[in-house]
Design an enzyme around this catalytic site. Structure first.
Site, PDB file in Angstrom:
ATOM      1  N   ASP A  24       0.828  -1.213   0.000  1.00 52.97           N
ATOM      2  CA  ASP A  24       0.000   0.000   0.000  1.00 52.97           C
ATOM      3  C   ASP A  24       0.857   1.257   0.000  1.00 52.97           C
ATOM      4  O   ASP A  24       0.334   2.368   0.100  1.00 52.97           O
ATOM      5  CB  ASP A  24      -0.910   0.014   1.230  1.00 52.97           C
ATOM      6  CG  ASP A  24      -0.127  -0.053   2.533  1.00 52.97           C
ATOM      7  OD1 ASP A  24       0.787  -0.902   2.639  1.00 52.97           O
ATOM      8  OD2 ASP A  24      -0.424   0.721   3.456  1.00 52.97           O
ATOM      9  N   GLY A  26       2.277   2.825  -2.242  1.00 50.70           N
ATOM     10  CA  GLY A  26       2.117   3.745  -3.366  1.00 50.70           C
ATOM     11  C   GLY A  26       1.388   5.011  -2.966  1.00 50.70           C
ATOM     12  O   GLY A  26       1.703   6.105  -3.462  1.00 50.70           O
ATOM     13  N   TYR A 143       1.444   0.058  16.095  1.00 53.91           N
ATOM     14  CA  TYR A 143       2.813   0.469  16.367  1.00 53.91           C
ATOM     15  C   TYR A 143       2.886   1.309  17.638  1.00 53.91           C
ATOM     16  O   TYR A 143       1.936   2.033  17.960  1.00 53.91           O
ATOM     17  CB  TYR A 143       3.371   1.280  15.200  1.00 53.91           C
ATOM     18  CG  TYR A 143       3.473   0.514  13.920  1.00 53.91           C
ATOM     19  CD1 TYR A 143       4.586  -0.275  13.639  1.00 53.91           C
ATOM     20  CD2 TYR A 143       2.456   0.560  12.973  1.00 53.91           C
ATOM     21  CE1 TYR A 143       4.680  -0.989  12.450  1.00 53.91           C
ATOM     22  CE2 TYR A 143       2.539  -0.154  11.780  1.00 53.91           C
ATOM     23  CZ  TYR A 143       3.658  -0.922  11.527  1.00 53.91           C
ATOM     24  OH  TYR A 143       3.740  -1.628  10.354  1.00 53.91           O
ATOM     25  N   LYS A 173      -0.073  -6.779  13.832  1.00 51.99           N
ATOM     26  CA  LYS A 173       1.279  -6.526  13.316  1.00 51.99           C
ATOM     27  C   LYS A 173       1.892  -5.419  14.152  1.00 51.99           C
ATOM     28  O   LYS A 173       1.238  -4.437  14.505  1.00 51.99           O
ATOM     29  CB  LYS A 173       1.191  -6.085  11.855  1.00 51.99           C
ATOM     30  CG  LYS A 173       2.469  -5.491  11.264  1.00 51.99           C
ATOM     31  CD  LYS A 173       2.220  -5.059   9.823  1.00 51.99           C
ATOM     32  CE  LYS A 173       3.413  -4.362   9.211  1.00 51.99           C
ATOM     33  NZ  LYS A 173       3.185  -4.013   7.796  1.00 51.99           N
TER      34      LYS A 173
END
Length: 261
Positions: A24, A26, A143, A173
């Site tokens: 993703d 881009g 995160y 993640k």
């Protein structure tokens, strides 16, 4: 657990372990190396052993013909490197849009500890509610980021992954703490499958050693982007990562299998 949810989790994993390649970037960074001809990259990494690829919704038509029957995840928020603040992720899609685009799962980025955490908390709560109703898995990219926060500190990372579980995610993640011993705390902080981010591209050995450390700590795999799609040979590095995640190979065995040093 919802039958559809289980079926879709199986589409983005192998025997409970996950090797996802997010592409993703881009929208974040522009058409960087590996993403101009994203079709070839998708073909290479899935041939190399990736379980699923991940993009924004608009790239779906370029994904489906090239993913070799592997899984597909659509990311639902975004920002850019040239915008006011890259950590200020805003919603870019819905679960329903992802389903219409043929996704097996959705993902959302959360910066736990940042000034944007409150809004992103609300966003994740809404996404998990909609996803649960439709039987769609949610990968939370949680995160530890914010002023004064060390993004590799295992305590902070443990808080981030627990944050994702508390809000109803199915897979989480996060960043890697740097070694297997410290990452055990992160894995033990949640009952969700924990996968690590790859970050900026390192050496082949550094990449595979991080994967090996994650699995040794009880992690469930990786969701690595630039380390894979910007590699000189995306299929080869994917083969090495897959060897560790899916076949429990050592670092040296994985590199040898892929023909990498």
């Amino acid at each position: 657990m919802h039958t559809g949810l289980n079926a879709r989790l199986d589409r983005i994993s192998t025997d409970g372990n996950y090797f996802v390649v997010p592409m993703d970037h881009g929208i974040t960074m522009g058409a960087v190396t590996g993403l101009k001809d994203i079709e070839s990259t998708i073909d290479g990494v899935t041939r190399g052993g990736a379980d699923a690829v991940l993009t924004q919704k608009g790239i779906a038509p370029r994904v489906h013909p090239n993913k070799n029957e592997k899984g597909y995840i659509i990311h639902l928020n975004a920002s850019t490197t040239i915008g006011p603040d890259e950590d200020d992720k805003r919603m870019s899609g819905t679960v329903e849009e992802a389903v219409r685009a043929g996704a097996d799962a959705v993902s959302l980025h959360i910066n736990v500890g940042s000034e944007y955490e409150p809004k992103q908390l609300e966003d994740l709560a809404r996404v998990t509610e909609e996803a649960t109703r439709l039987g769609i898995p949610v990968l939370a990219m949680a995160y530890a980021r914010g002023e004064g926060i060390d993004g590799t500190d295992p305590e902070s990372l443990g808080h981030a992954v627990r944050f994702a579980e508390e809000l109803g995610a199915d897979v989480v993640k996060t960043g890697y703490s740097g070694d297997a011993d410290s990452f055990e705390h992160v894995v033990e902080s949640t009952r969700l499958p924990v996968v690590i981010a790859g970050g900026s591209k390192g050496t082949n050995r550094e990449t595979i050693e991080a994967v090996r450390g994650t699995m040794d700590a009880g992690g469930a795999g990786v969701s690595m982007g630039r380390s894979i799609f910007q590699h000189d040979d995306p299929e080869a590095i994917a083969t090495a990562v897959s060897a560790v995640v899916h076949d429990d190979a050592t670092t040296d065995e994985a590199l040898d299998r892929a023909g990498l040093e």
